[in-house]
Design a protein around this motif. Structure first.
Motif, PDB file in Angstrom:
ATOM      1  N   VAL A  15       0.905  -1.101   0.011  1.00 17.26           N
ATOM      2  CA  VAL A  15       0.052   0.062   0.026  1.00 17.26           C
ATOM      3  C   VAL A  15       0.929   1.247   0.043  1.00 17.26           C
ATOM      4  CG1 VAL A  15      -0.306   0.156   2.621  1.00 17.26           C
ATOM      5  CG2 VAL A  15      -2.050   1.118   0.942  1.00 17.26           C
ATOM      6  N   SER A  16       2.069   1.354   0.474  1.00 17.77           N
ATOM      7  CA  SER A  16       2.926   2.565   0.636  1.00 17.77           C
ATOM      8  C   SER A  16       3.695   2.890  -0.680  1.00 17.77           C
ATOM      9  CB  SER A  16       4.004   2.226   1.516  1.00 17.77           C
ATOM     10  OG  SER A  16       4.763   1.298   1.414  1.00 17.77           O
ATOM     11  N   ASP A  17       3.590   1.838  -1.697  1.00 22.15           N
ATOM     12  CA  ASP A  17       4.047   1.935  -3.055  1.00 22.15           C
ATOM     13  C   ASP A  17       3.251   1.742  -4.050  1.00 22.15           C
ATOM     14  OD1 ASP A  17       5.344   1.635  -5.584  1.00 22.15           O
ATOM     15  OD2 ASP A  17       7.280   0.624  -4.637  1.00 22.15           O
ATOM     16  N   GLU A  18       2.642   2.855  -4.368  1.00 26.28           N
ATOM     17  CA  GLU A  18       1.223   3.003  -5.255  1.00 26.28           C
ATOM     18  C   GLU A  18       1.414   2.135  -6.691  1.00 26.28           C
ATOM     19  OE1 GLU A  18      -1.677   6.098  -7.768  1.00 26.28           O
ATOM     20  OE2 GLU A  18      -0.080   6.757  -6.261  1.00 26.28           O
ATOM     21  N   SER A  19       2.806   2.292  -7.309  1.00 26.73           N
ATOM     22  CA  SER A  19       2.897   1.674  -8.446  1.00 26.73           C
ATOM     23  C   SER A  19       2.818  -0.043  -8.207  1.00 26.73           C
ATOM     24  CB  SER A  19       4.136   2.079  -9.064  1.00 26.73           C
ATOM     25  OG  SER A  19       4.521   1.221 -10.280  1.00 26.73           O
ATOM     26  N   LYS A  20       3.601  -0.500  -7.265  1.00 23.56           N
ATOM     27  CA  LYS A  20       3.548  -1.967  -6.923  1.00 23.56           C
ATOM     28  C   LYS A  20       2.376  -2.390  -6.510  1.00 23.56           C
ATOM     29  CE  LYS A  20       8.458  -2.298  -5.810  1.00 23.56           C
ATOM     30  NZ  LYS A  20       9.468  -2.715  -4.330  1.00 23.56           N
ATOM     31  N   TYR A  21       1.454  -1.421  -5.694  1.00 20.23           N
ATOM     32  CA  TYR A  21       0.323  -1.867  -5.430  1.00 20.23           C
ATOM     33  C   TYR A  21      -0.680  -1.968  -6.610  1.00 20.23           C
ATOM     34  CZ  TYR A  21      -4.484  -1.449  -3.096  1.00 20.23           C
ATOM     35  OH  TYR A  21      -5.722  -1.537  -2.692  1.00 20.23           O
ATOM     36  N   LYS A  22      -0.702  -0.989  -7.516  1.00 17.85           N
ATOM     37  CA  LYS A  22      -1.599  -1.111  -8.547  1.00 17.85           C
ATOM     38  C   LYS A  22      -1.373  -2.385  -9.503  1.00 17.85           C
ATOM     39  CE  LYS A  22      -2.761   3.598  -9.210  1.00 17.85           C
ATOM     40  NZ  LYS A  22      -2.694   4.706 -10.040  1.00 17.85           N
ATOM     41  N   TYR A  69       0.175  -5.117  -8.723  1.00 16.90           N
ATOM     42  CA  TYR A  69      -0.282  -6.368  -7.886  1.00 16.90           C
ATOM     43  C   TYR A  69      -1.742  -6.634  -8.102  1.00 16.90           C
ATOM     44  CZ  TYR A  69      -1.869  -9.339  -3.951  1.00 16.90           C
ATOM     45  OH  TYR A  69      -2.513 -10.142  -3.297  1.00 16.90           O
ATOM     46  N   VAL A  70      -2.755  -5.632  -7.931  1.00 19.08           N
ATOM     47  CA  VAL A  70      -4.004  -5.627  -7.864  1.00 19.08           C
ATOM     48  C   VAL A  70      -4.491  -6.127  -9.369  1.00 19.08           C
ATOM     49  CG1 VAL A  70      -6.221  -4.528  -7.894  1.00 19.08           C
ATOM     50  CG2 VAL A  70      -4.716  -4.323  -5.941  1.00 19.08           C
ATOM     51  N   THR A  71      -3.731  -5.442 -10.606  1.00 19.40           N
ATOM     52  CA  THR A  71      -4.033  -5.549 -11.615  1.00 19.40           C
ATOM     53  C   THR A  71      -3.582  -6.925 -12.142  1.00 19.40           C
ATOM     54  OG1 THR A  71      -3.678  -3.362 -12.335  1.00 19.40           O
ATOM     55  CG2 THR A  71      -3.546  -4.838 -14.154  1.00 19.40           C
ATOM     56  N   SER A  72      -2.555  -7.515 -11.568  1.00 18.31           N
ATOM     57  CA  SER A  72      -1.754  -8.765 -12.041  1.00 18.31           C
ATOM     58  C   SER A  72      -3.017 -10.090 -11.517  1.00 18.31           C
ATOM     59  CB  SER A  72      -0.630  -8.904 -11.652  1.00 18.31           C
ATOM     60  OG  SER A  72      -0.140 -10.295 -11.696  1.00 18.31           O
TER      61      SER A  72
END
Length: 66
Positions: A44-51, A53-56
């Motif tokens: 959650v603290s890394d918007e790019s990795k969060y997005k 992950y959710v997309t994948s």
């Protein structure tokens, strides 16, 4: 929102212990599959990795159809 009386059952249904992001597949009015994206709090603290992950996870979930 599991704070609402009619949604409290989700805590038990999905074995929730905190807020969560659940993907659910419903067929003919019945849930046939679900997954808890439990890594959201790690990312959650890394918007790019969060997005990413959710997309994948969403793409994988949607691609795994009956």
């Amino acid at each position: 929102n599991v704070d609402e009386k009619e949604n409290e059952h989700y805590n038990e249904d999905y074995e929730l212990y905190t807020k969560a992001l659940i993907l659910s597949r419903v067929k003919d009015g019945a849930e046939i599959d679900w997954t808890n994206l439990d890594k959201i709090w790690e990312l959650v603290s890394d918007e790019s990795k969060y997005k990413d992950y959710v997309t994948s996870e969403l793409n994988e979930f949607l691609g795994d159809k009956d």
